[in-house]
Write a protein that holds these residues in place. Sequence first.
Motif, mmCIF file in Angstrom:
data_model
loop_
_atom_site.group_PDB
_atom_site.id
_atom_site.type_symbol
_atom_site.label_atom_id
_atom_site.label_comp_id
_atom_site.label_asym_id
_atom_site.label_seq_id
_atom_site.Cartn_x
_atom_site.Cartn_y
_atom_site.Cartn_z
ATOM 1 N N SER A 134 37.613 41.648 44.653
ATOM 2 C CA SER A 134 37.892 40.207 44.627
ATOM 3 C C SER A 134 36.667 39.442 44.136
ATOM 4 O O SER A 134 36.795 38.470 43.387
ATOM 5 C CB SER A 134 38.250 39.733 46.034
ATOM 6 O OG SER A 134 38.390 38.330 46.014
ATOM 7 N N ASN A 135 35.482 39.918 44.502
ATOM 8 C CA ASN A 135 34.271 39.223 44.033
ATOM 9 C C ASN A 135 34.171 39.299 42.519
ATOM 10 O O ASN A 135 33.784 38.342 41.862
ATOM 11 C CB ASN A 135 33.021 39.888 44.643
ATOM 12 C CG ASN A 135 32.915 39.544 46.110
ATOM 13 O OD1 ASN A 135 33.496 38.555 46.562
ATOM 14 N ND2 ASN A 135 32.226 40.365 46.854
ATOM 15 N N ASN A 136 34.531 40.489 41.980
ATOM 16 C CA ASN A 136 34.292 40.703 40.551
ATOM 17 C C ASN A 136 35.438 40.188 39.694
ATOM 18 O O ASN A 136 35.335 40.147 38.476
ATOM 19 C CB ASN A 136 34.092 42.211 40.305
ATOM 20 C CG ASN A 136 33.215 42.437 39.072
ATOM 21 O OD1 ASN A 136 32.454 41.555 38.687
ATOM 22 N ND2 ASN A 136 33.371 43.584 38.459
ATOM 23 N N CYS A 137 36.559 39.811 40.359
ATOM 24 C CA CYS A 137 37.685 39.300 39.554
ATOM 25 C C CYS A 137 37.345 37.888 39.108
ATOM 26 O O CYS A 137 37.115 37.002 39.933
ATOM 27 C CB CYS A 137 38.954 39.286 40.421
ATOM 28 S SG CYS A 137 40.319 38.419 39.608
ATOM 29 N N TYR B 84 39.250 35.820 37.726
ATOM 30 C CA TYR B 84 40.364 34.875 37.919
ATOM 31 C C TYR B 84 40.590 34.610 39.410
ATOM 32 O O TYR B 84 41.405 33.782 39.789
ATOM 33 C CB TYR B 84 41.641 35.454 37.280
ATOM 34 C CG TYR B 84 41.432 35.905 35.857
ATOM 35 C CD1 TYR B 84 41.185 37.243 35.558
ATOM 36 C CD2 TYR B 84 41.437 34.981 34.815
ATOM 37 C CE1 TYR B 84 40.969 37.662 34.247
ATOM 38 C CE2 TYR B 84 41.211 35.392 33.501
ATOM 39 C CZ TYR B 84 40.983 36.732 33.219
ATOM 40 O OH TYR B 84 40.767 37.150 31.926
ATOM 41 N N LYS B 85 39.898 35.386 40.286
ATOM 42 C CA LYS B 85 39.993 35.216 41.751
ATOM 43 C C LYS B 85 41.451 35.295 42.202
ATOM 44 O O LYS B 85 41.930 34.472 42.982
ATOM 45 C CB LYS B 85 39.391 33.839 42.156
ATOM 46 C CG LYS B 85 37.884 33.789 41.950
ATOM 47 C CD LYS B 85 37.170 34.660 42.949
ATOM 48 C CE LYS B 85 35.671 34.654 42.678
ATOM 49 N NZ LYS B 85 35.111 35.973 42.372
ATOM 50 N N VAL B 86 42.187 36.326 41.738
ATOM 51 C CA VAL B 86 43.606 36.425 42.126
ATOM 52 C C VAL B 86 43.778 37.426 43.266
ATOM 53 O O VAL B 86 44.869 37.628 43.771
ATOM 54 C CB VAL B 86 44.486 36.877 40.932
ATOM 55 C CG1 VAL B 86 44.520 35.816 39.883
ATOM 56 C CG2 VAL B 86 44.019 38.215 40.400
ATOM 57 N N ARG B 87 42.686 38.081 43.699
ATOM 58 C CA ARG B 87 42.864 39.127 44.716
ATOM 59 C C ARG B 87 42.678 38.512 46.100
ATOM 60 O O ARG B 87 41.736 37.735 46.316
ATOM 61 C CB ARG B 87 41.834 40.252 44.494
ATOM 62 C CG ARG B 87 42.211 41.076 43.280
ATOM 63 C CD ARG B 87 41.217 42.170 42.968
ATOM 64 N NE ARG B 87 41.882 43.281 42.288
ATOM 65 C CZ ARG B 87 42.480 44.305 42.911
ATOM 66 N NH1 ARG B 87 42.436 44.362 44.244
ATOM 67 N NH2 ARG B 87 43.091 45.240 42.250
ATOM 68 N N ARG B 88 43.589 38.850 47.010
ATOM 69 C CA ARG B 88 43.546 38.251 48.355
ATOM 70 C C ARG B 88 43.353 39.337 49.387
ATOM 71 O O ARG B 88 43.740 40.497 49.157
ATOM 72 C CB ARG B 88 44.892 37.532 48.625
ATOM 73 C CG ARG B 88 45.216 36.497 47.581
ATOM 74 C CD ARG B 88 44.458 35.236 47.771
ATOM 75 N NE ARG B 88 44.549 34.335 46.632
ATOM 76 C CZ ARG B 88 44.315 33.029 46.727
ATOM 77 N NH1 ARG B 88 44.024 32.507 47.884
ATOM 78 N NH2 ARG B 88 44.367 32.262 45.673
ATOM 79 N N PHE B 89 42.792 38.945 50.535
ATOM 80 C CA PHE B 89 42.413 39.941 51.550
ATOM 81 C C PHE B 89 43.176 39.663 52.841
ATOM 82 O O PHE B 89 43.387 38.508 53.217
ATOM 83 C CB PHE B 89 40.899 39.837 51.798
ATOM 84 C CG PHE B 89 40.385 40.879 52.748
ATOM 85 C CD1 PHE B 89 39.942 40.531 54.017
ATOM 86 C CD2 PHE B 89 40.354 42.216 52.381
ATOM 87 C CE1 PHE B 89 39.462 41.485 54.890
ATOM 88 C CE2 PHE B 89 39.882 43.175 53.256
ATOM 89 C CZ PHE B 89 39.439 42.810 54.509
#
Lengths: 902, 165, 463, 184
Positions: free
Chosen positions: A779-782, A784-789
């Motif tokens: 998520s840090n390296n995406c 587009y910040k599309v990854r959620r935790f």
Amino acid sequence: MLRRDFIKASTLAAAGAASEACRQPQQILPLLAPDPRLIPGRPQFFASVCRECPAGCGLVVKVNDGRPTKVEGNPDHPVNQGKLCLRGQTSVQGLYNPDRFRQPMTRTARGQLEAIDWPQGMARFQSAVATAQGSIAWVGRLETGTLDRAIRAWLTRHQAPPPLYYEHFSYDTLRRSFQITYGAPIVPIFRLDRARSLISFGADFLETYISNVEYAHQFSDIHSLAHTPTPAYFLAVMPRVGLTAASADEYWPARAGTEYLLAQALLAVVTNRPLPAGMEQCEIPMDLIERAAQRLAENRPSLVLGPGYGNDSPTALACQIAVNQLNDALGNTGQTVLPDVPHALTQCATQAEVIELFEQRPRLLLLHHANPLYHHPALPLGAPTFTVSFASTMDETTQRADLILPDHDFLESWGDYAPRADAPGILQPTRIPLYDTRPTLEVLGEKPAAYSDQELQRGLAAGVQSAAVAHRAPATPAVAPNVSLAPLPAGEYTLIPFPTVQLFDGRQANRSWAQEIADPMSKIAWDGYCELHPETAKRLGYEPNDVVRLRSPFGTAELPLFVSTWIRPDCVGVLIGQGHSNYGMWANERGDNIHRLQNPAPLADGLWHAASVTVKLESTGKNRPLANLQTERLQRDKRLALALSSKEPEPPTTPAASFYHFHHPYVNHRWGMAIDLDSCIGCNACQAACYAENNIAIWGRSSALSHREMTWIRVEIFEGDQGHPSTELNPDLRFLPIPCQQCDNAPCEYVCPTFAAYHTDEGLNGQVYNRCVGTRYCSNNCIYKVRRFNWYTPQWPEPLNQQLNPDVTVRAKGVMEKCTFCVQRITQVELDAATNQRPMRDGDIQTACEQTCPTNAIVFGDLLDPASRVARLAADNRGYGLFADENTYPAVTYLKKKARRG
Amino acid sequence: MRPLALIVALLFGAFLWLYYLQDLPFRNAPQQAISFSHQIHYERGIQCAYCHMDAPRSTFAGMPSVLKCLGCHRIVIPQYPEIQKLHVYWNTQTPIPWKRVFWVPDYVRFNHQPHIAAGVQCQTCHGSIGSMDRVRQRVAFRMETCITCHRAMNARTDCFGACHH
Amino acid sequence: MPLRSEIEPARFTLREVSDEILRPVEAPPSMRYLLGLAFSLLCVAIGVAAWGRQLYIGMGVSGVAWPVMWAMYITCFVFWIGIAHSGTLISAILYLFRAKFRPSFSRASEAMTIFAIATAGLFPILHLGRAWRFYWVFPYPNERRIWVNFRSPLVLDIFAISTYLTVSLIFWYLGMVPDFAELRDRALGWRRTLYGVLSLGWVGSLRQKAPFLKLYILLAGLATPLVLSVHTMVSWDFALSLLPGWHEEIFPPYFVAGAIFSGLAMVLTLVIPLRHFFHFEKHITMDHLEALAKLIILTSSIVAYSYASEYFTAWYSGDTYERTAYFLRAFGHYWKPFWLMSVCNVLVPLLFFFRRVRRSLVGLLVVSILINVGMFLERLVIIVTTLAYSFDPGSWGLWHLTWVEAGIVIGSFGWFMTLFLLFVQFAPSLPMAEVKRDVLEAKDMVATLSAAHLLSEETVHAA
Amino acid sequence: MPPDYFVGVCASFADQKLWRAATLAAQDSGQAIEAYGPVADEATMRLLRPHSPQNPVRLWTLLGGMFGGFAAFAMTIWMSRDWPLVVGGKPIVSWPPFICICFEMTVLFASFACMGSFLAYARLPQLTLPAAYRPEFAVDHFGLFIACAPPEAERWQQQLTAEGAQQVWRIENQPRGRLALPTF
């Protein structure tokens, strides 16, 4: 020799303990009798009609093993043509609402509600009907067809007045103006798809006005570059920029209440008569009015819409009459305004009638899915009136009821509803009722005239019947009432109660999706708020998130402040739909009920007006942080949401040269998506469909405060870009839906230590939940910040867990998740194609967001297949990749918005 | 030295139990509501697909409905005590609560349809059910079993697309 | 003419050296020591409680959120690994350079290395969402036939940190074997058994000392490149990403210099109280401390240069993402930690240019603590501001500290201090073999010089 | 050649220089000797040269390092190819990151080999201490043990006292108890 054999060989005595597997094996319950239609494990589909609002869109309900999990639009239904808005998607949460009544309840002597069974309930109901001797009042939601006939028959049988169908958006002003101009108080049918130019004096037709999915669909056909080479011209005249004005080509911030002067001015210019007096009040230069009138004349047929709920001021009637005359003068009647095809809303009681009914204090009041006390808190309801409520969940009015006989949810019951004559739809139950509830028809004991069998069969299959309707010429034009607007007293601000697409009139407030998915414009989730212009806020010394007390002559309300440039400095906007006190776990404590501020009584013209009040603002010193999911609105020069610049066409952003030219060996498919920014109206329907399809978790306001919402496709809003900044006169607002871009050179993949994120052989960026250990580096390296935790273990309060889609893994605590391009739909279609040995056609696979997008802005397909729509759009000169210069090779292509004229 | 060895053995046993042995359902053959014997039915020529008929068209292989059992057992040995239990279930219209023997974790999307289409025999994964009186899991449903077969038959081994989504 | 400090040790006798160094070990722990140990154990308890709560409820209790998915835990990880590197620097690299002031710090700083890695090693497990599956990052053979992604910087970290811990442990423990032998001879009861086992039967015979010296020089030689590679890989956790603010070429040297810089400061912070409470003033003289202060000035200048170069490259590259990231790092929401960090890391060490500050214990202690505060904030600022203000303005978000994170950070400091206090109690804080060697060399030197009449009478008399 | 039996003469010197001279003399005489001292410094080692010209620890460390490097490369490449998953558009065998692991494993195995060879050549760990060992040899005295049959012991005693030994005593075959209990 495999590791496990090694373990077996050297196992010590401890192995003896492996008796019964400690995990309790699940149970399998077979059917009693074989049912040819029911294949366990495969979904079934039932046609029905959405009753979330009077628009009445056609539904196709997907039922997995006897429990509905997702609703989609019915492609054959003329109103919504396969599409649904955010509210429609949340109707499944209405069925599984954790706060639904489980069985009938009655109020005891001490005033407590306690559960009783149905025979007792019916007995008390019969006795109440008997003692009422005709003084019976029916206040229910809008019903047509069978139930309407049954209710009227039952009421006449008990010598009671006809029912009052209560809808808070009852368009009283529109009906009164049509009675004056066309002789019949009807809500007409508007045909936006025939209009070449469009003006709205406040009607938010993309959010809540009459039938927003139908209008969104038609608006996109005339306004989007994807659907027409010559887009129509849309002018919005309202004191606040809502979701509808955000898609306008030109926006006039007319002073609240002066819209009637502008309408009369346009009418005067079109019919070259002298301008009305007092034009300087509306602060709009005359040349703009001339140009607009000229554009209306050139592009015929046009359509002019009157004021909506947000600017239903005392002068609204005059404005609506002027609009009707303008439509007449431009020849739109019969073309884009069909006055003789009444919409079902025509049956609605006006607010004045409902208020007057409650004043009469009938002996027996029957409430059927209506909540008037929320919208009119001052209405008297008590002692002499015995109130029976058929509501399925507790609300402000039912809380004061004496007897509750809960009705089925519309997804559990038979019924029919026709928003207009040529689009009747049939409802059928999609599951056995969840709780001990009974349909109201059965409680009344009426036997309506039944449909014939083949009508029923055809209706059930298609869900719709079509009947042609003739159009009639308009009656003689009437004179406009003379009305004048008092100047705004110092220190007071016009109250603008604006409805939103996700909360309508407050009905959907207890839906966790409607609350968690941020408001399309302000991006605030989980809270009601008031909106002020930055200058006003600075002048009054208020900071964002301060709690401000709004004091009107009729009541006060305390709401946290949201500062935005999209509202006139002399107005204060308040979001309606929140402020429930007793409506369910997700709806309560979301700010004060702003309806306390409104004038409870009808005005001189006999109509109840929503925005007829000015308020004073007082600071309370308190502070309530708002969960603002997008704090930054300027995209600076980051080339995010681009528009076709009127200057020379910019070169498409091609990725820079790279050392690593590793070409993925795609053999059969490379799934991709194209999103047309010119079609996207930012209504968030895609987010709701994604929540429903992919079992996305909800953790409430405290998590949203720290940006922990789990949406897989977030819709960002930007004001203009570096080239042409967004000004208050012409706000250039752009919506940017961002799903996972499924990049070829995905920055999230090479940083994952356990291969949980890797690239599949079909071009998807895989996220294997069971392998993820939660380092969160992806998520840090995406970029587009599309990854959620998953911050906590997701909870679905009983019975919401029955809505979970069995094809999608429910993620546990500590695992990353992201948009998967609905991979469960992809694999299912691939499996069916493989087993039936037929090739897959473009359009076989529809992702949940593509399926429900009212304006067809999202297109999914196989980039390897040159004939597919998405491949064509990817090669379109309007197409560009987000942050393409970072060499991530995204699979999603965005199509530039057209340059803003105005 | 005595206590030291004991501690080491205990620790090692705990480790084994925690990570491996606890979910080895080898021995478990749950006692079913009706002690139905596959062996007797299989020997009389009834194929798997007769009762589990949804395997070729759905993710779930399907369970025979109560009426299907009654189809034969209304005539065949109705007085047998186990068949009496069947009649009780039918008369009270309650489905038979079978206990599941073969299951995969929630994060695995197993689908019978492509396996039957590829011609995989039921015995490959479920063991020789035809020779079992009480159904017992012979083949461990662990990833190793699936991956070895998928690689041998060069079926799809794409983690996300095939199994884990 | 030799430095005064070189012939200073000539005054002591070997037995005197042994007694002084072993006094804290053999004497029963003082009340002050027990108080310190109790306090650090309390901090460890706080840390364990905070981590238990985070494991039970979920990562949501810590402050990390979208988009700032890393914050305090990875800051602590890099901070503690940084502390570890200067320990290796003093014990290995200075051993290769034959630096005179090495023996006085070497054992304490090696111990600091081991305990810093032991603390840092906790954080890669502790910051995981599913900490109970941390072993999936190791490439162990499993029945799922799936290995590890060797391209990921996190896997490189795992290899680097475990190797570094192993090598430092070997270097530290074998270095102490001769001292344990001496302790074994002086101890009784269970302590004799303990030190007997630890001393592996060392008797200081030629057969044992020859390979020992060779081992020591080889391990020092191996540890030197290892230190540089480990912190390079730790800096690659950030440099291998695409984010503006992390994706910089200066990171490896910048992080290594920063690590040694903060490590030296920690050595000062630990050695000065150690010296005071255990009266090692004779062996850890002011000259030695001053040598460290000079090293700190050097590394501080490298760190200052790195800050400047980061901002210059961001401005010079003209890339909009870089400029926004660096502008908002200095003037965004987190401007306070940024400017505090700049002052602590760049301006405060300049005080060491003044001889008075360099030679005053209070001055050294205060400056070293400020440096460590600055370096902790530097890692925090690098991680949090880059994640908060990355590419898409729509996805900007903030991180807020919660008590769980604070509890775990306190726990890590408590864990480090507990280990260090136990070390000081159970093992000699100075390498006696080398101190004695310096004493004998000093005596030889005095003997030769006095023979050549080059020394004044009173120095000869004092020796 | 280490003295396997414990019979001989042992002397304790206070002064390092005398001890060095005595040890050198004893070495020249070809007797099996063993010298003890609290201080390990290069000078003494170069002077007394107890071992063959090259110390074996260096060779083993080199071998260990090379093995480590090769093992790392083999491991990473084989594992990447065993289940080839495409990640971030990088090739399956992306050797740049593998080099880092190779370097780390080289250092790791070199250290293991270095420690292993040191313990082997120093014959550690030993549970019993040699008879000649005195506790003061670890503090400030230097010891010299000369393995000789009883008849020559007398001669060696005079020689050692002549060379300035503080104390000289005879050692008969007395094995120590467990866990290194030196007598006082």
